[in-house]
Design a protein around this motif. Sequence first.
Motif, PDB file in Angstrom:
ATOM      1  N   ILE A 158      45.071  49.459  27.602  1.00 43.64           N
ATOM      2  CA  ILE A 158      44.471  48.722  26.496  1.00 43.64           C
ATOM      3  C   ILE A 158      44.419  47.266  26.900  1.00 43.64           C
ATOM      4  N   GLY A 159      43.387  46.551  26.451  1.00 43.47           N
ATOM      5  CA  GLY A 159      43.284  45.164  26.867  1.00 43.47           C
ATOM      6  C   GLY A 159      42.221  44.390  26.121  1.00 43.47           C
ATOM      7  N   LEU A 160      41.986  43.168  26.585  1.00 46.04           N
ATOM      8  CA  LEU A 160      41.024  42.244  25.999  1.00 46.04           C
ATOM      9  C   LEU A 160      40.095  41.736  27.083  1.00 46.04           C
ATOM     10  N   SER A 161      38.837  41.485  26.720  1.00 51.71           N
ATOM     11  CA  SER A 161      37.892  40.920  27.684  1.00 51.71           C
ATOM     12  C   SER A 161      37.059  39.830  27.037  1.00 51.71           C
ATOM     13  N   ASN A 162      36.632  38.907  27.886  1.00 53.88           N
ATOM     14  CA  ASN A 162      35.759  37.823  27.481  1.00 53.88           C
ATOM     15  C   ASN A 162      34.876  37.487  28.675  1.00 53.88           C
ATOM     16  N   PRO A 163      33.558  37.368  28.508  1.00 48.73           N
ATOM     17  CA  PRO A 163      32.678  37.140  29.658  1.00 48.73           C
ATOM     18  C   PRO A 163      32.967  35.839  30.396  1.00 48.73           C
ATOM     19  N   GLN A 164      33.592  34.884  29.737  1.00 45.24           N
ATOM     20  CA  GLN A 164      33.885  33.604  30.359  1.00 45.24           C
ATOM     21  C   GLN A 164      35.245  33.584  31.052  1.00 45.24           C
ATOM     22  N   TYR A 165      36.226  34.322  30.474  1.00 41.46           N
ATOM     23  CA  TYR A 165      37.597  34.239  30.976  1.00 41.46           C
ATOM     24  C   TYR A 165      38.059  35.486  31.729  1.00 41.46           C
ATOM     25  N   GLY A 166      37.338  36.598  31.631  1.00 39.04           N
ATOM     26  CA  GLY A 166      37.721  37.790  32.354  1.00 39.04           C
ATOM     27  C   GLY A 166      38.342  38.855  31.479  1.00 39.04           C
ATOM     28  N   THR A 167      38.981  39.830  32.130  1.00 38.08           N
ATOM     29  CA  THR A 167      39.529  40.992  31.427  1.00 38.08           C
ATOM     30  C   THR A 167      40.999  41.174  31.767  1.00 38.08           C
ATOM     31  N   PHE A 168      41.817  41.357  30.741  1.00 40.89           N
ATOM     32  CA  PHE A 168      43.252  41.613  30.897  1.00 40.89           C
ATOM     33  C   PHE A 168      43.560  42.981  30.318  1.00 40.89           C
ATOM     34  N   THR A 169      44.237  43.836  31.087  1.00 43.47           N
ATOM     35  CA  THR A 169      44.616  45.176  30.615  1.00 43.47           C
ATOM     36  C   THR A 169      46.074  45.437  30.965  1.00 43.47           C
ATOM     37  N   MET A 170      46.669  46.412  30.265  1.00 42.55           N
ATOM     38  CA  MET A 170      48.041  46.808  30.560  1.00 42.55           C
ATOM     39  C   MET A 170      48.222  48.284  30.259  1.00 42.55           C
ATOM     40  N   GLY A 171      49.123  48.912  31.030  1.00 38.22           N
ATOM     41  CA  GLY A 171      49.386  50.339  30.875  1.00 38.22           C
ATOM     42  C   GLY A 171      49.483  51.014  32.228  1.00 38.22           C
ATOM     43  N   ARG A 172      49.078  52.276  32.284  1.00 38.03           N
ATOM     44  CA  ARG A 172      49.047  53.033  33.535  1.00 38.03           C
ATOM     45  C   ARG A 172      47.637  52.986  34.099  1.00 38.03           C
ATOM     46  N   MET A 173      47.551  52.800  35.421  1.00 35.79           N
ATOM     47  CA  MET A 173      46.238  52.654  36.051  1.00 35.79           C
ATOM     48  C   MET A 173      46.330  53.010  37.520  1.00 35.79           C
ATOM     49  N   LEU A 174      45.178  53.208  38.150  1.00 34.57           N
ATOM     50  CA  LEU A 174      45.155  53.362  39.594  1.00 34.57           C
ATOM     51  C   LEU A 174      45.665  52.083  40.233  1.00 34.57           C
ATOM     52  N   PHE A 175      46.562  52.219  41.222  1.00 38.02           N
ATOM     53  CA  PHE A 175      47.135  51.043  41.867  1.00 38.02           C
ATOM     54  C   PHE A 175      46.053  50.289  42.630  1.00 38.02           C
ATOM     55  N   ILE A 176      46.265  49.009  42.816  1.00 34.18           N
ATOM     56  CA  ILE A 176      45.253  48.130  43.394  1.00 34.18           C
ATOM     57  C   ILE A 176      44.834  48.553  44.803  1.00 34.18           C
ATOM     58  N   SER A 177      45.682  49.265  45.523  1.00 34.13           N
ATOM     59  CA  SER A 177      45.317  49.722  46.869  1.00 34.13           C
ATOM     60  C   SER A 177      44.134  50.680  46.847  1.00 34.13           C
ATOM     61  N   ASN A 178      43.823  51.266  45.678  1.00 41.30           N
ATOM     62  CA  ASN A 178      42.625  52.094  45.547  1.00 41.30           C
ATOM     63  C   ASN A 178      41.342  51.281  45.711  1.00 41.30           C
ATOM     64  N   GLY A 179      41.466  49.968  45.830  1.00 37.01           N
ATOM     65  CA  GLY A 179      40.299  49.118  46.032  1.00 37.01           C
ATOM     66  C   GLY A 179      39.583  49.356  47.343  1.00 37.01           C
ATOM     67  N   VAL A 180      40.155  50.183  48.223  1.00 36.80           N
ATOM     68  CA  VAL A 180      39.460  50.550  49.459  1.00 36.80           C
ATOM     69  C   VAL A 180      38.316  51.522  49.184  1.00 36.80           C
ATOM     70  N   TRP A 181      38.289  52.117  47.999  1.00 35.69           N
ATOM     71  CA  TRP A 181      37.287  53.138  47.657  1.00 35.69           C
ATOM     72  C   TRP A 181      35.867  52.665  47.951  1.00 35.69           C
ATOM     73  N   ASP A 182      35.545  51.439  47.580  1.00 31.99           N
ATOM     74  CA  ASP A 182      34.184  50.917  47.739  1.00 31.99           C
ATOM     75  C   ASP A 182      33.798  50.734  49.201  1.00 31.99           C
ATOM     76  N   PHE A 183      34.753  50.827  50.120  1.00 31.34           N
ATOM     77  CA  PHE A 183      34.490  50.548  51.528  1.00 31.34           C
ATOM     78  C   PHE A 183      34.778  51.759  52.412  1.00 31.34           C
ATOM     79  N   ASP A 184      35.032  52.885  51.812  1.00 35.53           N
ATOM     80  CA  ASP A 184      35.279  54.131  52.539  1.00 35.53           C
ATOM     81  C   ASP A 184      33.972  54.923  52.569  1.00 35.53           C
ATOM     82  N   PRO A 185      33.443  55.260  53.743  1.00 32.69           N
ATOM     83  CA  PRO A 185      32.171  56.001  53.799  1.00 32.69           C
ATOM     84  C   PRO A 185      32.195  57.292  52.991  1.00 32.69           C
TER      85      PRO A 185
END
Length: 389
Positions: free
Chosen positions: A112-139
């Motif tokens: 659950i979180g809050l977003s604003n187009p000027q300041y960004g998005t803040f969320t908290m809870g359970r989520m995919l860990f940041i290391s999953n950020g390789v997804w966009d660069f894996d063929p």
Amino acid sequence: MKKALLAAALMSAGVVAHAQSSVTLYGRLDAGIEYMSGVPSPNNPNANGAATNTTSRWRAESGDWGTSLWGMKGVEDIGAGNKVLFQLEGSFNTMTGAGPGGGGLFNRWATIGLSNPQYGTFTMGRMLFISNGVWDFDPFGQSNWSSASLVRGRNWPQSSNNFAYQSPKFAGFDFYGQYALSNSTNWNGNGTTPQGREAGAQVTYTSSLFQVRGIYDEIRNPANGQLWGGPVANNGINSLSNPTNAGAFAASREYSALVNVFLGQFKVQAAYQAIRTAGATGVRPGEPTTLDHEWGGVTWQATPAAALIAAVYHVNGNNGAGNATIYTIGGSYNLSKRTLLDIQIAGVSNSRTANFGLNANDPGFSAATDNPLQGKGQTGVYAGIQHSF
């Protein structure tokens, strides 16, 4: 009195009209058939329980091309550009209906979180860990036989007790960060909780010609807060389900540099990851404390519906852990906007002391791990169908 009630009703109606909200149900079903050779046989193990010969198998499979999942997400507009967001998502096995995996009903996302187009998005809870950020660069988009395989799942875990921030884009740049608490009386974990402290930061630059991303992340051992998961029992022979006994694959620092290059119908992708530990003790020969992981590949969008992919993944571990390489080709064909057919053919070759498999398995080479025997290879073919809604 009647006038006051009427005024209150009108004010409430105005608030309801202003605070627009929506909820979206979504999901993905992935299923197919898989053939794999070089699988350790459960017959005639040695005294330590290690496999001594291999076999091949056919099996029905769910999730090889992408995790089967379902979820819901919602947004409420509370005015002035501010929105309240939530997301719930869990995985399951299409072939058996079983699920989700570890972590409860919504084992992938519960935020659950809050977003604003000027300041960004803040969320908290359970989520995919940041290391999953390789997804966009894996063929192969972190399919079952790709960037997670040779680091035994180190770059695709989930994370609980997490706080995340996603910035807006500024001149092509954006920032994303996570910080997950251990929720124990010790800041990094003291053996009383299943997760230690986790954190990471990601910076991305995107243009029409290329995209680059840098990621730093760390996962700490919940038993003692160290950046080392502990030695693997029985010299790595037996499979372990306890993540605190998987060395660098369970607790470590990870540095990633990734790039996409867009060349018309072709997309070229490459990455380098350095996995490093600290405070490692009880390390046995063959158990790496550092790993260097890299890959490269090309996707050819031959037609709007058909894509062909080729990629190579390589890892090298210290302390006699050896090295391994996955060679893979595959592709997909979109039957519609929501349904595609997919196929992948892959093989892994190991150096004399390594036993990495096509799947992201725990260390070891008992029959339970699915890893090939030490120094041996493994091949596989998968074909399936995937539908998103």
